[in-house]
Design a protein around this motif. Structure first.
Motif, mmCIF file in Angstrom:
data_model
loop_
_atom_site.group_PDB
_atom_site.id
_atom_site.type_symbol
_atom_site.label_atom_id
_atom_site.label_comp_id
_atom_site.label_asym_id
_atom_site.label_seq_id
_atom_site.Cartn_x
_atom_site.Cartn_y
_atom_site.Cartn_z
ATOM 1 N N SER A 110 -67.312 33.523 80.042
ATOM 2 C CA SER A 110 -66.765 34.757 80.599
ATOM 3 C C SER A 110 -66.463 35.744 79.474
ATOM 4 N N PRO A 111 -66.609 37.042 79.714
ATOM 5 C CA PRO A 111 -66.378 38.029 78.652
ATOM 6 C C PRO A 111 -64.909 38.161 78.286
ATOM 7 N N LEU A 112 -64.670 38.480 77.022
ATOM 8 C CA LEU A 112 -63.309 38.759 76.602
ATOM 9 C C LEU A 112 -62.764 39.991 77.304
ATOM 10 N N CYS A 113 -63.660 40.951 77.573
ATOM 11 C CA CYS A 113 -63.278 42.156 78.323
ATOM 12 C C CYS A 113 -64.394 42.472 79.303
ATOM 13 N N SER A 114 -64.110 42.357 80.598
ATOM 14 C CA SER A 114 -65.139 42.634 81.598
ATOM 15 C C SER A 114 -65.527 44.104 81.619
ATOM 16 N N PHE A 145 -74.629 40.786 75.461
ATOM 17 C CA PHE A 145 -74.236 41.953 76.255
ATOM 18 C C PHE A 145 -72.722 42.142 76.232
ATOM 19 N N GLY A 146 -72.075 41.478 75.276
ATOM 20 C CA GLY A 146 -70.633 41.561 75.115
ATOM 21 C C GLY A 146 -70.080 40.221 74.667
ATOM 22 N N HIS A 147 -68.954 40.246 73.977
ATOM 23 C CA HIS A 147 -68.347 39.019 73.482
ATOM 24 C C HIS A 147 -67.861 38.160 74.650
ATOM 25 N N VAL A 148 -68.141 36.841 74.573
ATOM 26 C CA VAL A 148 -67.724 35.915 75.625
ATOM 27 C C VAL A 148 -66.983 34.736 75.002
ATOM 28 N N HIS A 149 -66.170 34.077 75.812
ATOM 29 C CA HIS A 149 -65.487 32.865 75.374
ATOM 30 C C HIS A 149 -66.506 31.733 75.242
ATOM 31 N N GLY A 150 -66.223 30.819 74.331
ATOM 32 C CA GLY A 150 -67.135 29.704 74.151
ATOM 33 C C GLY A 150 -66.466 28.541 73.457
ATOM 34 N N THR A 151 -67.200 27.443 73.375
ATOM 35 C CA THR A 151 -66.733 26.278 72.633
ATOM 36 C C THR A 151 -67.245 26.367 71.206
ATOM 37 N N ARG A 152 -66.532 25.758 70.305
ATOM 38 C CA ARG A 152 -66.906 25.812 68.898
ATOM 39 C C ARG A 152 -67.019 24.399 68.333
ATOM 40 N N PRO A 153 -67.841 24.214 67.289
ATOM 41 C CA PRO A 153 -67.989 22.874 66.700
ATOM 42 C C PRO A 153 -66.650 22.326 66.220
ATOM 43 N N ASN A 154 -66.500 21.023 66.366
ATOM 44 C CA ASN A 154 -65.297 20.318 65.901
ATOM 45 C C ASN A 154 -64.027 20.812 66.588
ATOM 46 N N THR A 190 -59.809 41.379 71.005
ATOM 47 C CA THR A 190 -61.172 40.984 70.659
ATOM 48 C C THR A 190 -61.187 39.623 69.969
ATOM 49 N N TRP A 191 -60.089 38.885 70.087
ATOM 50 C CA TRP A 191 -60.007 37.554 69.503
ATOM 51 C C TRP A 191 -59.488 36.574 70.555
ATOM 52 N N CYS A 192 -59.669 35.297 70.271
ATOM 53 C CA CYS A 192 -59.160 34.245 71.148
ATOM 54 C C CYS A 192 -58.900 33.013 70.290
ATOM 55 N N GLN A 193 -57.649 32.604 70.214
ATOM 56 C CA GLN A 193 -57.257 31.478 69.375
ATOM 57 C C GLN A 193 -57.290 30.147 70.129
ATOM 58 N N ARG A 194 -57.674 30.164 71.409
ATOM 59 C CA ARG A 194 -57.663 28.937 72.198
ATOM 60 C C ARG A 194 -58.855 28.048 71.868
ATOM 61 N N ARG A 195 -58.696 26.765 72.202
ATOM 62 C CA ARG A 195 -59.786 25.791 72.081
ATOM 63 C C ARG A 195 -60.220 25.401 73.490
ATOM 64 N N HIS A 196 -61.423 25.818 73.890
ATOM 65 C CA HIS A 196 -61.909 25.600 75.248
ATOM 66 C C HIS A 196 -62.711 24.310 75.336
#
Length: 499
Positions: free
Chosen positions: A170-174, A125-134, A155-161
């Motif tokens: 949480s959505p990138l844009c509410s 229902f929209g792009h959300v932040h998440g964890t990624r492998p490795n 529409t991007w996020c360079q962080r490592r959560h």
């Protein structure tokens, strides 16, 4: 709830020792399995022999150690009561394991039937932040490919959560996130699952070349399912699905040839893709929502002698049972994690539930002016805001999958009665057909209990007592983990359950 290191807990402990009530508290806490929020009852009961009318025993709450009868709260949620939720998880584990390996009056032949592990998720229902492998970046983009949404947000996020971080889920844009669609899908998720079970049976009948109405004469689909919250607050379903033979052959009757696990997996994948439901409008200008499961569908064949911690490998029945039992004790609060329960995203999901409830109330008032029997499909959604709009059961099974949770609870009560009678009379327990007697559907009643009870409250008398009981439950859980490690040579097979 205060920790054991809190001065208030230490002071309460010293006070109980001084006034001589420590043993009474300890006995009561042990009797309810160190439940965190026991129910207190006051009153009395009399046990009468149903044949002769003789009074066998009497009990009055005034004679109880703390002056009241304490009973388990029975809450399945781990963050509410670790003790009761662990008992619920153990029952769920035994119920699920019996359906894949036999036991508990389920024939051992059930282990020979095709068995699949299915996971279906919610759509996006929209792009959300998440964890990624490795430990990769959340949503990486090249500098020349970084665009912004209509609201001007990246529409991007360079962080490592990290897992449990507030941003995860949480959505990138509410503003871009479809909260209404999120809640409506969640509200109708049980209906989607119901339609999936129908579609699977319909597809199986076509594959076997029989009419859908005659499927029970050739084969049957049995399942055990649990629901789990994702970090974004959406439900997804895990299920063990077993292919049995004709229904009149009993639980675990041989599956029809030539169907096997791979055929059943293909059948289920096709069925998931076809399931759809058009949700009723939630407000006057609602364009309508056609609800489906998400694109991520995982169907894997369960085989013995392997591990579930290998994502590419087949699954072990006992470990899958433990996995399902573990998630049966979670809810929207515990799954979100202690650091994410009050995130703006989850608060807005709850607010959307309440807004849809307000629309429902106004529509119901208008419609009942002309139709007094009108029932609005969203009239109760506000009451489920704390569950983020999900109103279904967290643990369900088909009728003929295996033993029921009710039968397991009834067996526990019967065992306690048998053990108490053995202690009272000094006679050893007759173990012949003990399991059959404990799990029997009907039991000849020889005594009648007549009681008059009143509700006196919920919880322990002080927060310190609650902290002590919860700490004792945690120690019991650790002891159970240790026993499991000692009992099983390959103890990782069940660590998913005991964890």
């Amino acid at each position: 709830m205060p920790a054991l290191t809190s001065p208030h807990v230490a002071a309460a402990l010293v006070q109980r020792i001084r006034e001589g009530s420590w043993e009474a508290f300890a006995d009561t806490a042990a009797a309810v399995g160190y439940c965190s929020r026991p129910v207190r009852l006051v009153g009395s009961s009399t046990t009468v022999d149903a044949t002769s009318g003789e009074v066998v025993s009497t009990f009055n709450s005034e004679d109880a150690p703390l002056g009241a009868l304490y009973r388990r709260c029975g809450n399945r949620r781990a963050h509410v009561c670790p003790s009761c939720s662990r008992l619920y998880a153990r029952d769920t584990f035994e119920m699920i394991r019996a359906g894949v390996q036999g036991g508990k009056q389920v024939p051992q032949d059930v282990a020979d039937n095709p068995l699949l592990f299915l996971t279906v998720t919610a759509p996006s229902f929209g792009h959300v932040h998440g964890t990624r492998p490795n430990g990769g970046a959340c949503r990486p983009r090249r500098r020349d490919d970084r665009t912004r949404c209509p609201h001007g947000r990246p529409t991007w996020c360079q962080r490592r959560h990290d897992d449990g971080a507030e941003q995860v889920g949480s959505p990138l844009c509410s503003g871009c996130y479809d909260y209404t669609g999120h809640v409506i899908w969640q509200w109708w998720a049980p209906e989607l699952w119901r339609r999936l079970t129908i579609e699977v049976r319909r597809t199986l009948a076509a594959g076997l070349g029989v009419a859908e109405s005659r499927l029970k004469d050739a084969a049957s689909i049995q399942y055990a399912k649990v629901a789990e919250y994702q970090a974004r607050g959406m439900i997804h379903f895990h299920a063990l699905i077993r292919l049995d033979g004709p229904a009149d052959g009993g639980i675990g009757s041989p599956a029809p040839a030539p169907a096997d696990g791979r055929d059943l997996a293909d059948l289920i994948r096709d069925a998931v893709g076809r399931v759809a439901f058009t949700a009723p409008p939630a407000f006057p200008d609602d364009p309508g929502h056609v609800l489906r499961f998400g694109a991520q569908v995982d169907v894997r064949t369960v085989r013995a002698g392997s591990r579930t911690d290998d994502p590419a490998g087949p699954l072990t029945p006992a470990q899958v049972a433990g996995y399902l039992a573990k998630y049966a004790t979670k809810d929207a609060t515990s799954a979100a994690g202690p650091d994410r329960r009050g995130t703006p995203h989850l608060r807005r999901v709850k607010d959307t539930c309440r807004q849809l409830h307000e629309h429902s109330t106004r529509r119901r008032v208008r419609c009942r002016a002309t139709d007094p029997e009108y029932v609005d499909p969203y009239s109760l959604i506000g009451k489920w805001a704390h569950m983020l709009g999900f109103r279904g059961h967290f643990s369900t099974k088909s009728r003929r999958y295996s033993v029921t949770l009710g039968a397991l609870r009834r067996a526990r009560v019967r065992w306690q009665a048998i053990a108490e009678e053995s202690r009272r009379t000094g006679e050893p327990i007759d173990t012949a057909d003990l399991e059959a007697r404990l799990l029997a559907d009907d039991e000849e009643t020889t005594t009648l209990v007549v009681g008059a009870w009143a509700y006196d409250g919920t919880g322990w008398e002080t927060p310190a007592d609650a902290a002590l009981a919860t700490a004792a439950a945690s120690r019991a859980r650790e002891y159970g983990q240790w026993k499991a490690a000692m009992k099983y040579t390959n103890h990782t097979e069940t660590e998913g359950f005991w964890a």
